[in-house]
Design an enzyme around this catalytic site. Structure first.
Site, mmCIF file in Angstrom:
data_model
loop_
_atom_site.group_PDB
_atom_site.id
_atom_site.type_symbol
_atom_site.label_atom_id
_atom_site.label_comp_id
_atom_site.label_asym_id
_atom_site.label_seq_id
_atom_site.Cartn_x
_atom_site.Cartn_y
_atom_site.Cartn_z
ATOM 1 N N GLU A 3 30.018 36.523 76.029
ATOM 2 C CA GLU A 3 31.101 36.232 75.088
ATOM 3 C C GLU A 3 32.276 35.581 75.817
ATOM 4 O OE1 GLU A 3 32.607 39.850 73.382
ATOM 5 O OE2 GLU A 3 34.406 38.894 72.600
ATOM 6 N N ASP B 88 32.110 42.079 74.997
ATOM 7 C CA ASP B 88 33.128 43.088 75.248
ATOM 8 C C ASP B 88 32.781 44.394 74.540
ATOM 9 O OD1 ASP B 88 34.580 41.321 76.719
ATOM 10 O OD2 ASP B 88 35.948 40.769 75.093
ATOM 11 N N ASP C 136 34.358 46.211 72.593
ATOM 12 C CA ASP C 136 35.328 46.505 71.539
ATOM 13 C C ASP C 136 34.784 46.028 70.197
ATOM 14 O OD1 ASP C 136 35.479 43.793 71.624
ATOM 15 O OD2 ASP C 136 37.584 43.680 72.213
ATOM 16 N N ASP D 16 35.455 43.435 68.280
ATOM 17 C CA ASP D 16 35.055 42.028 68.249
ATOM 18 C C ASP D 16 33.741 41.808 68.987
ATOM 19 O OD1 ASP D 16 36.947 40.965 66.667
ATOM 20 O OD2 ASP D 16 38.240 40.230 68.292
#
Ligand code: 0RA
Length: 655
Positions: free
Chosen positions: A438, A516, A518, A520
């Site tokens: 990403e 990541d 998280d 997102d």
């Protein structure tokens, strides 16, 4: 081992001889468990439950059982109870012992007593309850029959005592309780969701059977257990509606067919929706045939032939400049083809492709007749379907051009590899891995941290296209998706089948999604997985797709430091590093993104094969995977909200 048994029941003349055979049979199962139940991991573990349940389903299909109760006990034992006739307990003449004991200890003895009904269900391997017995550290079977109850227990498949009558009973049925053998299986903890999705599928495939799943490991506040009941009166009609729950239907009700020919039972249900994806699920004797086979061929042939002749007759294709093909009739189609066949021949790599040629004709005839009738009787619905088919043909043309562009570029422009790809030096696909990362910044760190001998890095820009909502040609025009196709060396589409995947030039056998840790990042992971599931399903089925697991925390005290992947681990490490003292000297860093780690940390925690953990993506059930992706990534908001709310409680702490 043979002496042991011979001594136990010496009065039966043939007992010892047949028992030796039995033990050899069960010994073979224990020596090569994977040959009998597929594998000894989490999949095989769940398979044990299906093997036992299948016997009860058979009893229900024979018309003698209405309810099946599957219970996960607190120690991860499983209890399967049914209200069928109860396994016979009388003396088995040839074997010289109770029929019940024979069923429980002889390989493939399951249905031999009942010549009138063939065994229709049967898990992928159809090996029967004796295999489960052989692979259980302890198993108890209880039979309630003819006003009495009987019991027998076993350890790794060996009876602990002959079948004994234990009292009177006004219940009728069979109860099998078993604990998987920890010395054989690598996993012992059952997943409620996994069992639920298979039992739900069984309830839809076999209408009228009530299946209850109870999890005694999971106690509610009021003391009750987590429990779900699966029951379908409408069978496949309801199954299709369930699968299309988050899609917009094109016609008001699914088309449904049920019939039989030459001992073959055929049931088909289908619905058209406004999406672009094709979802045809097929089953033979309740087994999901992911590789298709003759039943699917018969279905497709009937669909194409019937639609084509109706369309020609009613001049639906007149304005179309191109030839209509089978694909065009399957865009936005959700269908289930379920057949019950007495002696199925399974072929293909995973033995999930039906080979019996007689089944193609049966399905084609039974389904074709009803579909033709439907079109003649429902001209309004027919018009809706044909408008969509004509659109599909036009879009196919555009998609094909876009796809060919991707592939031409891949084949002719200097090796065709995307500029963003940092390739590895190895040219051996088996040894090579690619990380889909990403963002450019994390991509940069990964490039520095990797072992360039066998690890390639492809940075992806932010959120990739949601393929669940996009038309096919948009997908081939998307930069990130084009890069994935060319980097992986995967080709898609042939003259005959626009969705066929060519993996012969696959450049990496491990494809690792690294995002990541998280919200997102999870979203991007899901978008990429949706793409793989819809457009490179074979790759997922081959077990080539993985998700990297970057750590969530770094816990530090002085020179000591440890990475943690969840909150529980973090708290334990804090405790340990504090050594009974204050927890304030201990420093906790929460990693929100891959970018917060330097190249060395990323290598050490997430990329180094010696120390990393990868999650391999497997498709447990094609039907439930479809539900997940269409609900999470599709158009309709309310089902998505419901799905998230229903699953939030059970989401992993570290997810
Ligand atoms: C063969 C014959 C009969 C019952 C069964 C098998 C049977 C097996 C299982 C396994 C789980 N539950 C089951 N319920 C029944 C009965 C034949 C008769 O009563 O005439």
């Amino acid at each position: 081992m043979s002496e042991e048994i011979a001594g136990q029941e010496a009065k039966q003349k043939d007992y010892s001889a047949s028992s030796i055979q039995v033990l050899e049979g069960l010994e073979a199962v224990r020596k090569r468990p994977a040959m009998y139940i597929g594998d000894i991991g989490i999949k095989g573990l769940h398979h044990l439950v299906y093997e036992v349940t299948d016997n009860s389903i058979d009893e229900a299909l024979a018309g003698h059982c209405k309810n099946i109760y599957v219970t996960i006990l607190p120690d991860n034992s499983i209890r399967v109870k049914d209200d069928g006739r109860g396994i016979p307990v009388d003396m088995h003449e040839k074997e010289g012992r109770s029929a019940l004991e024979v069923v429980m200890t002889v390989l493939h003895a399951g249905g031999k007593f009942d010549k009138d009904s063939y065994k229709v269900s049967g898990g992928l391997h159809g090996v029967g309850v004796s295999c489960v017995n052989a692979l259980s550290s302890h198993l108890t079977v209880e039979v309630h029959r003819g006003g009495k109850s009987y019991i027998q227990e076993y350890s790794i498949g060996k009876p602990l005592y002959p079948v004994k009558e234990v009292g009177s009973s006004d219940y009728r049925g069979t109860i099998v309780t078993f604990k998987s053998d920890d010395t054989i299986f690598q996993a012992s903890v059952y997943s409620f969701e996994t069992l639920a999705s298979r039992l739900r599928e069984l309830a839809y495939l076999n209408k009228g059977i009530r299946i209850t799943l109870t999890d005694e490991r999971d106690v509610n506040e009021d003391g009750s257990f987590r429990e779900t009941e699966f029951y379908s009166q409408g069978g496949l009609i309801e199954f299709v509606k369930y699968l299309d729950g988050s899609r917009e239907p094109l016609i008001p009700e699914p088309i449904h067919v049920e019939g039989g020919r030459d001992n073959i039972m055929v049931e088909v249900a289908l619905q058209y929706n406004t999406s672009y994806s094709e979802n045809v699920f097929s089953y033979v004797n309740n087994i999901n045939t992911i590789e298709g086979g003759t039943h699917v061929a018969g279905f497709r042939r009937a669909l194409t032939r019937t639609f084509k002749s109706y369309g020609d007759k009613n001049k639906f294709f007149e304005k179309l400049k191109m030839e209509i093909v089978g694909d065009d009739f399957r865009e936005g189609l959700t269908a289930i083809v379920s057949v019950k066949v007495p002696e199925p021949q399974f072929e293909g790599q995973t033995k999930t492709k039906l080979g019996n040629s007689e089944v193609a004709g049966a399905v084609e005839q039974i389904f074709g007749e009803v579909l033709n009738h439907y079109l003649e009787e429902n001209p309004k619905q027919a018009k809706l379907i044909f408008d969509k088919v004509v659109l599909a043909a036009t879009a196919r043309h555009a998609a094909r051009k876009a796809r060919e562009m991707v592939q031409r570029k891949g084949a002719f422009s200097g090796g065709g590899l995307p500029g963003k790809l940092a390739d590895c030096s190895s040219k051996d696909p088996l040894a090579s891995e690619i990380f889909l990362v990403e963002g450019d910044s994390a991509g940069g760190t990964a490039k520095q941290g990797r072992d360039r001998n066998f690890q390639a890095i492809l940075p992806l820009r932010g959120k990739i296209l949601n393929v669940e909502k996009a038309m096919e040609h948009k997908i081939y025009e998307n930069e990130e998706i084009k890069n994935m196709f060319t980097a992986l060396g995967v080709k898609i589409g042939t003259e005959l089948d626009s969705k066929a995947l060519d993996l012969s030039k696959l450049r990496y056998h491990k494809v690792v999604i690294m995002c990541d840790a998280d919200v997102d990042g999870s979203h991007i992971t899901t978008l990429i997985l949706t793409f793989f599931f819809r457009y490179m399903k074979d790759l997922v089925e081959k077990g080539c797709v993985y998700i990297a697991q970057p750590p969530l925390y770094l816990v530090k005290k002085g020179k000591e430091q440890e990475y943690c992947w969840n909150d529980i681990q973090r708290d334990q490490v804090i405790e340990r590093l504090a050594k009974g003292g204050s927890r304030d000297s201990v420093h906790v860093q929460r990693y929100k993104g891959l970018g917060e780690m330097n190249a060395e940390q990323l290598w050490e925690t997430t990329m180094n094969p010696e120390t990393r953990t990868l999650r391999q993506i497997a498709i447990e059930s094609a039907a439930s995977a479809d539900i997940t992706f269409s609900t999470l990534m599709g158009d309709e908001v309310p089902p998505r909200r419901e799905f998230i709310e229903a699953n939030a409680k059970y989401a992993k702490v570290d997810a």
